[in-house]
Scaffold this motif. Structure first.
Motif, PDB file in Angstrom:
ATOM      1  N   LEU A 534      -2.000   7.826  -3.265  1.00 59.06           N
ATOM      2  CA  LEU A 534      -0.986   7.197  -2.415  1.00 59.06           C
ATOM      3  C   LEU A 534       0.420   7.338  -2.984  1.00 59.06           C
ATOM      4  O   LEU A 534       1.378   7.593  -2.244  1.00 59.06           O
ATOM      5  CB  LEU A 534      -1.309   5.700  -2.239  1.00 59.06           C
ATOM      6  CG  LEU A 534      -2.487   5.359  -1.327  1.00 59.06           C
ATOM      7  CD1 LEU A 534      -2.918   3.913  -1.530  1.00 59.06           C
ATOM      8  CD2 LEU A 534      -2.094   5.589   0.134  1.00 59.06           C
ATOM      9  N   SER A 535       0.541   7.222  -4.303  1.00 61.70           N
ATOM     10  CA  SER A 535       1.889   7.137  -4.886  1.00 61.70           C
ATOM     11  C   SER A 535       2.341   8.383  -5.615  1.00 61.70           C
ATOM     12  O   SER A 535       3.529   8.560  -5.876  1.00 61.70           O
ATOM     13  CB  SER A 535       1.952   5.942  -5.849  1.00 61.70           C
ATOM     14  OG  SER A 535       1.034   6.134  -6.911  1.00 61.70           O
ATOM     15  N   GLY A 536       1.431   9.251  -5.979  1.00 61.65           N
ATOM     16  CA  GLY A 536       1.825  10.454  -6.705  1.00 61.65           C
ATOM     17  C   GLY A 536       1.635  10.280  -8.196  1.00 61.65           C
ATOM     18  O   GLY A 536       0.701   9.615  -8.648  1.00 61.65           O
ATOM     19  N   ALA A 537       2.554  10.869  -8.975  1.00 58.76           N
ATOM     20  CA  ALA A 537       2.389  10.907 -10.431  1.00 58.76           C
ATOM     21  C   ALA A 537       2.408   9.510 -11.050  1.00 58.76           C
ATOM     22  O   ALA A 537       1.640   9.211 -11.958  1.00 58.76           O
ATOM     23  CB  ALA A 537       3.478  11.771 -11.064  1.00 58.76           C
ATOM     24  N   GLU A 538       3.301   8.619 -10.558  1.00 58.59           N
ATOM     25  CA  GLU A 538       3.418   7.274 -11.141  1.00 58.59           C
ATOM     26  C   GLU A 538       2.710   6.287 -10.226  1.00 58.59           C
ATOM     27  O   GLU A 538       3.115   6.068  -9.080  1.00 58.59           O
ATOM     28  CB  GLU A 538       4.889   6.890 -11.291  1.00 58.59           C
ATOM     29  CG  GLU A 538       5.079   5.536 -11.957  1.00 58.59           C
ATOM     30  CD  GLU A 538       6.549   5.185 -12.120  1.00 58.59           C
ATOM     31  OE1 GLU A 538       6.838   4.022 -12.430  1.00 58.59           O
ATOM     32  OE2 GLU A 538       7.402   6.084 -11.929  1.00 58.59           O
ATOM     33  N   VAL A 539       1.657   5.676 -10.770  1.00 63.06           N
ATOM     34  CA  VAL A 539       0.865   4.740  -9.982  1.00 63.06           C
ATOM     35  C   VAL A 539       1.503   3.363 -10.075  1.00 63.06           C
ATOM     36  O   VAL A 539       1.683   2.812 -11.167  1.00 63.06           O
ATOM     37  CB  VAL A 539      -0.589   4.688 -10.470  1.00 63.06           C
ATOM     38  CG1 VAL A 539      -1.400   3.694  -9.638  1.00 63.06           C
ATOM     39  CG2 VAL A 539      -1.212   6.070 -10.409  1.00 63.06           C
ATOM     40  N   THR A 540       1.841   2.803  -8.922  1.00 62.22           N
ATOM     41  CA  THR A 540       2.504   1.496  -8.877  1.00 62.22           C
ATOM     42  C   THR A 540       1.501   0.414  -8.507  1.00 62.22           C
ATOM     43  O   THR A 540       0.417   0.691  -7.975  1.00 62.22           O
ATOM     44  CB  THR A 540       3.630   1.506  -7.843  1.00 62.22           C
ATOM     45  OG1 THR A 540       3.055   1.719  -6.548  1.00 62.22           O
ATOM     46  CG2 THR A 540       4.622   2.643  -8.131  1.00 62.22           C
ATOM     47  N   GLU A 541       1.884  -0.812  -8.778  1.00 68.03           N
ATOM     48  CA  GLU A 541       1.035  -1.944  -8.412  1.00 68.03           C
ATOM     49  C   GLU A 541       0.876  -2.035  -6.897  1.00 68.03           C
ATOM     50  O   GLU A 541      -0.180  -2.396  -6.380  1.00 68.03           O
ATOM     51  CB  GLU A 541       1.621  -3.250  -8.957  1.00 68.03           C
ATOM     52  CG  GLU A 541       1.525  -3.381 -10.464  1.00 68.03           C
ATOM     53  CD  GLU A 541       0.079  -3.277 -10.947  1.00 68.03           C
ATOM     54  OE1 GLU A 541      -0.833  -3.835 -10.286  1.00 68.03           O
ATOM     55  OE2 GLU A 541      -0.160  -2.619 -11.984  1.00 68.03           O
ATOM     56  N   GLU A 542       1.962  -1.685  -6.207  1.00 67.37           N
ATOM     57  CA  GLU A 542       1.887  -1.690  -4.743  1.00 67.37           C
ATOM     58  C   GLU A 542       0.848  -0.677  -4.253  1.00 67.37           C
ATOM     59  O   GLU A 542       0.084  -0.947  -3.326  1.00 67.37           O
ATOM     60  CB  GLU A 542       3.258  -1.367  -4.156  1.00 67.37           C
ATOM     61  CG  GLU A 542       3.274  -1.412  -2.636  1.00 67.37           C
ATOM     62  CD  GLU A 542       4.641  -1.063  -2.061  1.00 67.37           C
ATOM     63  OE1 GLU A 542       4.727  -0.904  -0.824  1.00 67.37           O
ATOM     64  OE2 GLU A 542       5.606  -0.949  -2.839  1.00 67.37           O
ATOM     65  N   ALA A 543       0.819   0.497  -4.928  1.00 70.11           N
ATOM     66  CA  ALA A 543      -0.162   1.513  -4.551  1.00 70.11           C
ATOM     67  C   ALA A 543      -1.578   1.035  -4.837  1.00 70.11           C
ATOM     68  O   ALA A 543      -2.502   1.266  -4.057  1.00 70.11           O
ATOM     69  CB  ALA A 543       0.116   2.810  -5.302  1.00 70.11           C
ATOM     70  N   ARG A 544      -1.725   0.319  -5.970  1.00 69.42           N
ATOM     71  CA  ARG A 544      -3.051  -0.209  -6.303  1.00 69.42           C
ATOM     72  C   ARG A 544      -3.501  -1.234  -5.263  1.00 69.42           C
ATOM     73  O   ARG A 544      -4.668  -1.267  -4.858  1.00 69.42           O
ATOM     74  CB  ARG A 544      -3.045  -0.824  -7.698  1.00 69.42           C
ATOM     75  CG  ARG A 544      -2.886   0.192  -8.821  1.00 69.42           C
ATOM     76  CD  ARG A 544      -3.089  -0.452 -10.199  1.00 69.42           C
ATOM     77  NE  ARG A 544      -2.987   0.532 -11.259  1.00 69.42           N
ATOM     78  CZ  ARG A 544      -1.870   0.774 -11.956  1.00 69.42           C
ATOM     79  NH1 ARG A 544      -0.763   0.067 -11.697  1.00 69.42           N
ATOM     80  NH2 ARG A 544      -1.857   1.694 -12.912  1.00 69.42           N
ATOM     81  N   ALA A 545      -2.584  -2.060  -4.840  1.00 71.58           N
ATOM     82  CA  ALA A 545      -2.917  -3.072  -3.842  1.00 71.58           C
ATOM     83  C   ALA A 545      -3.282  -2.415  -2.514  1.00 71.58           C
ATOM     84  O   ALA A 545      -4.239  -2.827  -1.833  1.00 71.58           O
ATOM     85  CB  ALA A 545      -1.731  -4.033  -3.655  1.00 71.58           C
ATOM     86  N   GLN A 546      -2.531  -1.397  -2.157  1.00 71.82           N
ATOM     87  CA  GLN A 546      -2.835  -0.701  -0.909  1.00 71.82           C
ATOM     88  C   GLN A 546      -4.173   0.019  -1.005  1.00 71.82           C
ATOM     89  O   GLN A 546      -4.950   0.056  -0.042  1.00 71.82           O
ATOM     90  CB  GLN A 546      -1.716   0.286  -0.580  1.00 71.82           C
ATOM     91  CG  GLN A 546      -1.876   0.928   0.792  1.00 71.82           C
ATOM     92  CD  GLN A 546      -0.737   1.855   1.146  1.00 71.82           C
ATOM     93  OE1 GLN A 546       0.254   1.952   0.419  1.00 71.82           O
ATOM     94  NE2 GLN A 546      -0.860   2.547   2.271  1.00 71.82           N
ATOM     95  N   ALA A 547      -4.449   0.592  -2.189  1.00 65.58           N
ATOM     96  CA  ALA A 547      -5.730   1.262  -2.394  1.00 65.58           C
ATOM     97  C   ALA A 547      -6.881   0.275  -2.242  1.00 65.58           C
ATOM     98  O   ALA A 547      -7.915   0.578  -1.633  1.00 65.58           O
ATOM     99  CB  ALA A 547      -5.768   1.911  -3.772  1.00 65.58           C
ATOM    100  N   LYS A 548      -6.681  -0.937  -2.767  1.00 62.35           N
ATOM    101  CA  LYS A 548      -7.722  -1.954  -2.652  1.00 62.35           C
ATOM    102  C   LYS A 548      -7.957  -2.314  -1.196  1.00 62.35           C
ATOM    103  O   LYS A 548      -9.107  -2.454  -0.759  1.00 62.35           O
ATOM    104  CB  LYS A 548      -7.303  -3.193  -3.447  1.00 62.35           C
ATOM    105  CG  LYS A 548      -8.360  -4.291  -3.441  1.00 62.35           C
ATOM    106  CD  LYS A 548      -7.909  -5.470  -4.298  1.00 62.35           C
ATOM    107  CE  LYS A 548      -8.982  -6.560  -4.272  1.00 62.35           C
ATOM    108  NZ  LYS A 548      -8.551  -7.750  -5.081  1.00 62.35           N
ATOM    109  N   ARG A 549      -6.851  -2.420  -0.428  1.00 59.00           N
ATOM    110  CA  ARG A 549      -6.993  -2.749   0.994  1.00 59.00           C
ATOM    111  C   ARG A 549      -7.737  -1.632   1.751  1.00 59.00           C
ATOM    112  O   ARG A 549      -8.571  -1.886   2.617  1.00 59.00           O
ATOM    113  CB  ARG A 549      -5.610  -2.989   1.614  1.00 59.00           C
ATOM    114  CG  ARG A 549      -4.968  -4.303   1.184  1.00 59.00           C
ATOM    115  CD  ARG A 549      -3.789  -4.639   2.072  1.00 59.00           C
ATOM    116  NE  ARG A 549      -2.708  -3.668   1.926  1.00 59.00           N
ATOM    117  CZ  ARG A 549      -1.737  -3.748   1.014  1.00 59.00           C
ATOM    118  NH1 ARG A 549      -1.718  -4.766   0.151  1.00 59.00           N
ATOM    119  NH2 ARG A 549      -0.788  -2.840   0.953  1.00 59.00           N
TER     120      ARG A 549
END
Length: 554
Positions: A534-549
Motif C-alpha cells: 500500500l505504501s511503498g518503500a516506507e511502511v507507515t502506521e496508516e498503511a498498517r492500519a489499512q492493511a489490517k482493515r
C-alpha cells in the motif's frame, strides 16, 4: 491439488521448499524479486522446454519436484498414466520430478519412474491451468469452448454420441456394399469365365487325393501284372494246386471213417482249402484293384493335370476349388441381388443420418440458448473488472457435414470486442495481457467452472488496475477458490488481502551472490507485506492500519 514444490538451483533459487493447501494462495513481492522464476520452475513440471539458462550459475544441474494429490483422479489422466505403465494407487500422491543439466539436457520422472516429457505435456491440463500475459491454453484455446458451453448448459451428449456411432456404422456398411458391388461388377465377365471353367470340371471334395491314389495303385498293377499272372495257375484250371487239394479232400472224405488220424487229416485239409480259398479271393480282388487300364490311367492323369492347373490359376489348392466355385456363384448372385440390398442399406443410412441430425439440432438449439445466457452472465462481470466498454459473445455456428462428429455439428468459440464498434475477435487475439486475464476471470466466474485442472494460477491478473477493480478481482478469485485451489501472483493489496495463504517472494544479496527465497507469512507478516504494497518503500502506521482493515474485510 498442488501440495508441495521443491526447487534446486533454478536461476536465483538455490534451494526452496514450499507447501500449498486448498483455497486462494497469493504470491507477492517487489518487482524483479523472482516471481517469474517460480512459474518457470513449475513450467518444467508441466513439460515446457528445458532451457540451460534456468540452471543456476556455477551448478551442473537443476531440479524441480512437485507433488499433486487428488480426491478422484480424472479418468482421462489415469488412462494416459496407465498407457505409460505408471500405476498409482487411489490416495497416492502424484510426484513429478524434472532435472535439467547445464548443457540443456533434461530427464523427467513420475513417482520415480522415468518418462518422456511428452507425457508431462499430456497430463499438464489436468494438473495446472495457468492464465498469464502469454496465455495460449485453458479457456483461451477454442478447442475446449464447446465442452465448456455444454457443461454450462448441462447438455447430455450420450444419446447424440450413440446416434453418431450408429450413423457412422450405417455409412460404412453402405460404402462397403457399394465398393463390393462395383468391384464385383467390374470383374463380372472374368468371374463368369472362371465359373464356366469350374463348372466344366466340377471339382469334388478330396478328389485330388483319390485320383492320386488310383493312379498310384494302377501304376503298381502294371508293375505287378506278371507276378499276378504267374500266381493265377494256383487257383485257375482243373490241374491247379487248389483243384488238386479239393480232389484229395473228396477222396479222403470217403476213407476218413476208417481211422481217427484220417479224420484229423481231413479236418486239416479242409482248413487248408478254406485258407487257400481266402487267398484266392484276395488275389482276385488285388488283381481287379490293380488292373492296369491305359485309357483309365490317361483319364486320371489328364484330370489331375487339369485340376492342378486350375488351382494354380486361382491361387488355391485343388481341395479349395469347390469352395472357390461356390464363392463365385455367391458373388455373381450378389451382383444380381445387390441393388436390392444396397437400397436397404441406403435407407438405413439415411434413417441413421436423420436420427443423428434430429438430436444434433436439439443440442444446437440448447447451445444457442445457453450461449445467450452465458453472454449475459459474463457481461454482468465485465463492469466491476473495469471492462465495461468490452463485449463478450459466444459464437455457435453449424459446421459442414464433413466436420460433424460425436459432439454434434457445431463449432463454439468465445469472442470479445474490447472497444465500442470494434469487431468481435477470438480471446487469444486480445491485445492486453491484463485485459485477457480479467476476461478469463469473468468467464470462469460466469461458468462457475474450475477448468478441469487441480490447480489454477493467475499471473498478475490485476496489472494496471487498483481500488474497486482490484477488490472485485480479489472477491472473484476467492469465490473461485472456495472449493478448490487457486494461486494468484499479484501486485494488488486488495487481492493479497483475500488470500487464505500468503507467500512473499524476496531477493537477497550476500557479496556477489544473489538469491531468491519464498516465505510463508503468518498474520503479522501478511499485514506488514500488504502495508508495504500500500505504501511503498516506507511502511507507515496508516498503511498498517489499512492493511489490517483489508484483511479483516476479506
Amino acid at each position: 491439488m498442488l501440495t508441495a514444490l521443491s526447487i534446486r538451483n533454478i536461476v536465483l533459487i538455490e534451494a526452496l521448499e514450499l507447501g500449498f493447501g486448498p483455497g486462494l494462495g497469493v504470491l507477492t513481492g517487489e518487482t524483479g524479486a523472482g516471481k517469474s522464476i517460480l512459474l518457470d520452475a513449475l513450467g518444467l513440471i508441466l513439460g515446457n522446454r528445458a532451457d540451460s539458462g534456468l540452471v543456476r550459475s556455477g551448478e551442473d544441474q537443476a531440479s524441480v519436484t512437485a507433488s499433486f494429490e487428488f480426491q478422484s483422479m480424472p479418468a482421462s489422466m489415469r488412462e494416459k498414466l496407465d498407457d505409460a505403465e505408471i500405476d498409482i494407487e487411489p490416495g497416492e500422491p502424484l510426484i513429478i520430478r524434472r532435472r535439467v543439466r547445464a548443457d540443456g539436457g533434461s530427464k523427467a520422472f513420475i513417482n520415480d519412474q522415468p518418462v518422456g516429457v511428452a507425457l508431462l505435456r499430456d497430463i499438464a491440463a489436468f494438473l495446472v491451468e495457468l492464465h498469464g500475459q502469454h496465455d495460449d491454453r485453458g479457456l483461451v484455446n477454442a478447442r475446449g469452448h464447446r465442452a465448456l458451453l455444454d457443461k454450462y448448459a448441462g447438455t447430455d451428449l450420450a444419446g447424440l454420441e450413440s446416434a453418431w456411432r450408429k450413423f457412422q456404422r450405417a455409412e460404412q456398411d453402405l460404402a462397403a456394399a457399394r465398393d463390393e458391388i462395383e468391384r464385383a461388377s467390374a470383374e463380372q465377365d472374368l468371374m463368369l469365365a472362371h465359373l464356366e471353367e469350374l463348372n466344366a470340371l466340377q471339382p469334388e471334395e478330396s478328389e485330388e487325393e483319390q485320383l492320386a491314389l488310383s493312379r498310384a495303385t494302377m501304376q503298381k498293377g502294371e508293375k505287378l501284372a506278371g507276378d499276378l499272372e504267374e500266381l493265377r495257375h494256383l487257383w485257375e484250371g482243373s490241374d491247379s494246386a487248389l483243384a488238386q487239394l479239393r480232389g484229395a479232400a473228396r477222396r479222403l472224405d470217403r476213407i476218413a471213417p476208417e481211422h481217427d488220424l484220417l479224420t484229423e487229416a481231413l479236418a486239416a485239409l479242409d482248413r487248408s482249402i478254406i485258407e487257400a480259398g481266402d487267398a484266392e479271393e484276395k488275389l482276385e480282388q488285388a488283381a481287379l484293384a490293380m488292373l492296369f487300364d491305359p485309357a483309365e490311367l490317361d483319364r486320371i492323369e489328364t484330370r489331375l493335370f487339369d485340376l492342378r492347373a486350375l488351382a494354380r490359376k486361382h491361387n488355391c489348392t485343388v481341395d479349395e476349388l469347390p469352395d472357390r466355385m461356390r464363392a463365385l456363384r455367391s458373388a455373381l448372385d450378389a451382383i444380381e441381388g445387390g441393388e436390392s440390398e444396397l437400397w436397404d442399406l441406403a435407407k438405413a443410412a439415411e434413417q441413421a443420418r436423420s436420427d443423428y441430425q434430429t438430436l444434433a439440432q436439439k443440442v444446437h438449439q440448447r447451445r444457442e440458448r445457453a450461449a445467450k445466457q452465458l453472454d449475459k452472465a459474463v457481461a454482468a462481470e465485465l463492469a466491476p473488472l473495469k471492462l465495461d466498454a468490452a463485449r463478450f459473445q459466444t459464437s455457435v455456428t453449424q459446421l459442414p457435414e464433413d466436420r460433424w462428429g460425436a459432439q454434434g455439428m457445431d463449432a463454439v468459440e468465445f469472442l470479445i470486442a474490447t472497444n465500442p464498434g470494434a469487431d468481435f475477435a477470438p480471446l487469444a487475439k486480445i491485445a492486453s495481457g491484463g485485459e485477457l486475464s480479467r476476461f478469463i476471470l469473468a468467464l470462469k466466474v460466469a461458468l462457475a467452472e474450475k477448468g478441469g485442472a487441480t490447480t489454477v494460477i493467475f499471473d498478475e491478473i490485476d496489472r494496471g488496475v487498483g481500488g474497486a477493480v482490484a477488490s472485485a478481482i480479489g472477491e472473484r478469485l476467492a469465490r473461485l477458490a472456495h472449493d478448490g485451489q487457486l494461486l494468484a501472483v499479484t501486485h494488488s493489496p486488495q487481492v493479497a488481502a483475500r488470500g487464505k495463504t500468503h507467500y512473499m517472494i524476496a531477493k537477497s544479496s550476500q557479496g556477489t551472490v544473489t538469491k531468491t527465497g519464498v516465505l510463508l507469512l503468518d498474520d503479522a507478516g501478511r499485514q506488514e507485506e500488504i502495508a508495504r504494497m500500500l505504501s511503498g518503500a516506507e511502511v507507515t502506521e496508516e498503511a498498517r492500519a489499512q492493511a489490517k482493515r483489508l484483511i479483516e474485510g476479506g
